[in-house]
Design a protein around this motif. Structure first.
Motif: not given
Length: 535
Positions: A285-286, A307-308, A311-314, A331-334
């Motif tokens: 469930p990534k 979007l993992r 909350g990490a955007l890859l 790219l971004k977390t949270g």
């Protein structure tokens, strides 16, 4: 009050969870009958039975423990004192649930419909309002019906595509003899010799029917959503299907759907770390969302953004015309629980940005940085909760990126014209379509290579339609471009192959494979290719 309580008994095991069951707060009544009179408590026995299985107060040493273990429940009358269901009352009740009439801090996430008709067709107003509910993110569960061996005709609303249709099994897991069986069945659950609550007597035992099976599935669905509020209605349904126990030997899909409800396995799935194994099946469930970005890395091809769950955007670069993916960059977390939209150069500074909708309905711009990352958010809108958003590029050929937004209730489609600064022009917002309630709306980018932005739509039965843009913010009539697209988490709006036509990627929510759909230039796609596994 004590005299009334003695006469109602088991109703009081629901008071903390079902405001409608408290004498001081009557059951919302859409049947035209008078408000709930305790002296006529038996007239709500069907609603009480099902509500108790979903949300009776648990761990209080009274009566039963509900399958939902603390789910908050409201129930609505849709039948008269003789038990005759009103079609209009069903429609009104569902619409009231969507509109949150009791002012809950969190609106309803699951609707249980232990009712229906086998008249041969579903009432048109039921279809409309169920489409509204699913578009609003509500999981709709319905009893498959009790026609059993007398036939397997469709029973509505259970047989309607977006609805989770539940059949009943006995204690030996064999089909309860009267449980309706047909191709619409999605799942089976216990529905024989059930014990639940009953006015006056407190408990009622040995009840049978798909009514009770549907209530247990609704309870499980609510449990999952309480654990992870970001789950969509489609994800809830697929989770319950993935983790279902296998059908018994000789059992058919028409009788059991995907198998037997296993609420514990479904909850375990959500709690498991990435790439765990549940019931012998490899599950990972990534990601909760995928979308496509225009060329971020300036190599002539777009990228996949994912979007993992944490909350990490890859960002995954496309490395060839076949959309092979490179090792991702964070790219971004949270961003857990938020929705990613519209990668592109929104402020026209030469760097790729993204728009993000938060759970509060506000829209934020994350501007691209010189290093290829994203800055802190800047609010650029609010009030987007009741809208489905689809970025599709420059829709009106004014040189700025635009948004489309479909109102989840009315189905009206509006154009929000970008101002080139990361925001939008002020009202008016031109209406450019209608009838989009119950549909999934996707920005296609330039799907046919004519230099104008297009869109795709997927209806409730999984048919894909292509709407070619006119370059004015308006679109030509839709052309069907495929079918069988329900059960997919899709991303669109960019060219992954380098041929100047916008493609689509999709995660199959059962196999967890990521598929690449290469645009042909006519609004359709070449045969799909797997470009990722365990997504």
């Amino acid at each position: 009050m004590e005299e009334e309580r003695d006469s109602l008994e088991g109703v009081w095991d629901l008071v903390n969870d079902v405001p409608g069951a408290a004498i001081e707060d009557p059951v919302p009544d859409f049947s035209g009958a008078t408000p709930w009179d305790p002296a006529k408590a038996n007239r709500i026995r069907h609603g009480l039975r099902t509500a108790a299985l979903i949300g009776a107060t648990t761990d209080n040493d009274e009566f039963i423990a509900s399958a939902g273990w603390g789910n908050q429940v409201d129930f609505y009358r849709t039948a008269d004192d003789d038990g005759v269901i009103s079609s209009a009352a069903v429609t009104a009740a569902i619409r009231m649930v969507i509109n949150n009439p009791l002012g809950r801090e969190t609106s309803a996430k699951v609707i249980n419909l232990s009712l229906g008709t086998s008249s041969g067709a579903m009432p048109a107003d039921w279809k409309t309002v169920i489409d509204e509910a699913t578009a609003a993110g509500i999981t709709v569960v319905a009893a498959a019906g009790n026609s059993g061996d007398s036939g397997n005709a469709a029973y509505y609303p259970a047989a309607y595509g977006p609805v989770l249709s539940v059949a009943a099994v006995m204690r030996d897991c064999l089909r309860w003899p009267d449980s309706t069986y047909n191709d619409a069945v999605d799942l089976a659950a216990p529905g024989d010799h059930v014990t639940t609550l009953m006015p006056a007597d407190g408990l009622e035992m040995n009840l049978s029917g798909t009514t009770y099976a549907a209530a247990l599935v609704s309870a499980a669905a609510a449990l999952l959503i309480r654990y992870d509020s970001t789950l969509t209605s489609l994800q809830v349904e697929q989770l319950l299907r993935w983790t279902a126990q296998p059908r018994p030997q000789g059992g058919t899909a028409a009788e059991y759907g995907a198998g037997l409800l296993d609420a514990a396995a479904a909850l375990e799935y959500l709690q498991a770390p990435d790439c765990d194994t549940i019931n012998g099946t490899y599950l990972c469930p990534k990601y909760t969302q995928v979308t496509l970005s225009p060329d971020w890395s300036t190599d002539g091809r777009g990228e996949v953004l994912a979007l993992r769950r944490d909350g990490a955007l890859l960002r995954f670069n496309s490395t060839s015309a076949n959309a092979a993916l490179a090792t991702p960059v964070t790219l971004k977390t949270g961003l857990a629980g938020q929705t990613i939209y519209a990668p592109g150069d929104w402020d026209e500074d030469g760097k790729k940005d993204i728009l993000v909708r938060g759970a509060d309905g506000k829209l934020y711009l994350y501007k691209g940085t010189a290093s290829g990352g994203l800055s802190s958010p800047l609010q650029c809108g609010n009030g987007w909760t009741n809208y489905q958003i689809a970025p599709a590029g420059d829709l009106n050929a004014d040189g700025h990126l635009d948004l489309l937004a479909a109102n989840l209730t009315s189905g009206a489609l509006y154009l929000y014209r970008g101002n080139g600064l990361g925001g939008f022009l002020a009202a008016p917002y031109p209406q450019v379509g209608q009838g989009w309630n119950g549909w999934q709306l996707f920005g296609a980018g330039d799907g046919d290579g004519d230099g104008k932005a297009d869109i795709y739509g997927i209806n409730s039965t999984g048919q894909l339609y292509f709407y070619r843009g006119k370059g004015t913010g308006q679109f030509y009539a839709g052309v069907q471009a495929g079918q069988g697209w329900n059960g997919m988490m899709l991303g669109s709006g960019a060219d992954l192959s380098g041929d100047a036509k916008a493609d689509i990627v999709g995660v199959n929510l059962i196999t967890r494979n990521l598929y690449f759909y290469k645009a042909t230039g006519s609004g359709g796609f070449a045969a799909s290719r797997v470009i990722g596994t365990a997504w």
